[in-house]
Design a protein around this motif. Structure first.
Motif, short mmCIF file in Angstrom:
data_model
loop_
_atom_site.label_atom_id
_atom_site.label_comp_id
_atom_site.label_asym_id
_atom_site.label_seq_id
_atom_site.Cartn_x
_atom_site.Cartn_y
_atom_site.Cartn_z
N PRO A 1 4.98 1.82 -8.29
CA PRO A 1 5.49 1.47 -9.62
C PRO A 1 5.91 0.00 -9.73
O PRO A 1 5.74 -0.62 -10.79
CB PRO A 1 6.70 2.40 -9.81
CG PRO A 1 6.49 3.50 -8.84
CD PRO A 1 5.79 2.89 -7.68
N VAL A 2 6.45 -0.54 -8.63
CA VAL A 2 6.91 -1.93 -8.68
C VAL A 2 5.74 -2.88 -8.84
O VAL A 2 5.73 -3.75 -9.73
CB VAL A 2 7.71 -2.27 -7.40
CG1 VAL A 2 8.13 -3.73 -7.41
CG2 VAL A 2 8.93 -1.36 -7.30
N TYR B 1 0.78 -1.23 0.00
CA TYR B 1 0.00 0.00 0.00
C TYR B 1 0.82 1.29 0.00
O TYR B 1 0.25 2.38 -0.12
CB TYR B 1 -0.93 0.02 1.22
CG TYR B 1 -0.23 -0.18 2.53
CD1 TYR B 1 0.30 0.91 3.22
CD2 TYR B 1 -0.08 -1.44 3.07
CE1 TYR B 1 0.96 0.73 4.43
CE2 TYR B 1 0.57 -1.63 4.27
CZ TYR B 1 1.10 -0.55 4.94
OH TYR B 1 1.75 -0.73 6.14
N THR B 2 2.13 1.23 0.11
CA THR B 2 2.90 2.46 0.16
C THR B 2 3.10 3.04 -1.24
O THR B 2 3.11 2.31 -2.24
CB THR B 2 4.27 2.22 0.81
OG1 THR B 2 5.02 1.32 0.00
CG2 THR B 2 4.11 1.65 2.20
N THR B 3 3.26 4.35 -1.30
CA THR B 3 3.46 5.03 -2.58
C THR B 3 4.77 4.62 -3.24
O THR B 3 4.86 4.52 -4.46
CB THR B 3 3.44 6.55 -2.38
OG1 THR B 3 2.23 6.92 -1.71
CG2 THR B 3 3.50 7.28 -3.70
N GLY C 1 4.02 -2.42 -12.25
CA GLY C 1 4.84 -2.95 -13.33
C GLY C 1 4.82 -4.47 -13.38
O GLY C 1 4.74 -5.07 -14.46
N ILE C 2 4.87 -5.10 -12.21
CA ILE C 2 4.83 -6.57 -12.17
C ILE C 2 3.49 -7.08 -12.69
O ILE C 2 3.43 -8.04 -13.48
CB ILE C 2 5.09 -7.07 -10.74
CG1 ILE C 2 6.53 -6.78 -10.34
CG2 ILE C 2 4.80 -8.56 -10.62
CD1 ILE C 2 6.86 -7.13 -8.91
N LEU C 3 2.39 -6.43 -12.27
CA LEU C 3 1.07 -6.88 -12.71
C LEU C 3 0.89 -6.67 -14.20
O LEU C 3 0.36 -7.55 -14.90
CB LEU C 3 -0.02 -6.14 -11.93
CG LEU C 3 -1.46 -6.53 -12.32
CD1 LEU C 3 -1.71 -7.99 -12.01
CD2 LEU C 3 -2.46 -5.65 -11.59
N VAL C 4 1.34 -5.52 -14.72
CA VAL C 4 1.19 -5.25 -16.16
C VAL C 4 2.01 -6.25 -16.98
O VAL C 4 1.54 -6.80 -17.98
CB VAL C 4 1.62 -3.80 -16.47
CG1 VAL C 4 1.71 -3.58 -17.98
CG2 VAL C 4 0.62 -2.82 -15.87
#
Length: 299
Positions: free
Chosen positions: A181-182, A175-177, A185-188
């Motif tokens: 991106p990590v 949940y942290t900002t 990016g992994i999900l995409v």
């Protein structure tokens, strides 16, 4: 003994859902109850007993709660529904025992327990996705997913949909900002590879199936007919409105939910006061994918 049993099955003090709703049937059930409460209090506020009887499922606390409009769900109800949801897979395994299909049957049973279980945690979706991933790898005698796909189109589509929804439902746990991106990016990257695999397996499996059928019936198509068939397979509308296209649209919706959580919700004061709203959206949207995958596995 009673204390041990109570520790193993802590029904008292724990409600139907966890603080962050797992993406299952009860997330949809809670949402319908909340919508019914809002509609009731808007259309006939005087007929509602009191504000204390409103559903408190969105407080984000691990506690027992009662639904305000829909019938109450008990642990016995969830147990019965879980067993009933497992029956198709159990029946298939009993009538047609096959070691190669055991992993899929175990995964479908785990998915049924995840969908209808009492106080299920979101991480429990891995108990279904991991066996079903093994089922995809073990299902092919020729060693390729495309070969296995020829007779198991529905199973591979269901697995892709379940994997997308199940992995996305775990994103709110990070949940942290700084980690945004990590995890995105992994999900995409994972989603792109999964959809590419599905599209390639669909194409290779379909071509292999058509070639086998052509050899069996010894059909000699003319060059004009072959070109027409080739053009028809490339029709964009058929690809968009196929099951694969719908899964791709579902993956796009996951991005929209993430964009709402990161770019819209924190900067709109009226929405920012609803702290549970992003988690609720993740639970509801992912539960649609998980339920859809379960239906596809049982068709």
């Amino acid at each position: 003994v009673i204390q041990i049993f109570a520790r193993m099955f802590p029904f008292e003090g724990r409600g139907l859902c966890h603080a962050y709703w797992a993406p299952n049937i009860w997330a949809l059930y809670n949402t319908v109850d909340k919508i019914a409460v809002m509609a009731w209090t808007t259309l006939a506020p005087s007929s509602f007993a009191s504000s204390a009887s409103l559903s408190n499922t969105t407080r984000g606390l691990v506690e027992a709660f009662r639904h305000a409009v829909l019938p109450e769900v008990t642990p016995r109800h969830t147990a019965v529904l879980s067993v009933l949801a497992m029956l198709p897979a159990l029946r298939h395994t009993w009538l047609r025992p096959d070691p190669r299909e055991f992993a899929q049957s175990a995964g479908v049973c785990a998915l049924a327990a995840f969908l209808f279980g009492w106080h299920v945690h979101e991480k429990a979706v891995l108990t279904a996705t991991l066996p079903l991933a093994l089922a995809v790898l073990e299902g092919s005698e020729e060693g390729t997913v495309a070969a296995w796909f020829r007779g198991h189109e529905s199973e591979l589509r269901a697995f892709c949909l379940l994997h997308l929804a199940g992995c996305a439902s775990l994103l709110p746990l990070i949940y942290t900002t700084f980690e945004l991106p990590v995890k995105v990016g992994i999900l995409v990257g994972h989603s792109a590879l999964l959809l590419a695999l599905l599209d390639r397996a669909r194409g290779e499996g379909t071509r292999g199936h058509q070639a086998t059928r052509a050899r069996e019936v010894k059909v000699k198509a003319t060059k004009k007919d072959a070109e027409k068939a080739k053009m028809s397979t490339r029709a964009p509308c058929s690809r968009i409105f196929s099951i694969e296209g719908l899964i791709a649209f579902y993956a796009l919706g996951l991005g929209l939910v993430q964009a709402f959580e990161s770019l819209v919700h924190p900067f709109v004061p009226r929405l920012a006061r609803l702290e549970f709203l992003p988690l609720m959206l993740w639970s509801v949207y992912c539960s649609l994918g998980v339920v859809g995958a379960f239906v596809m596995y049982n068709l």
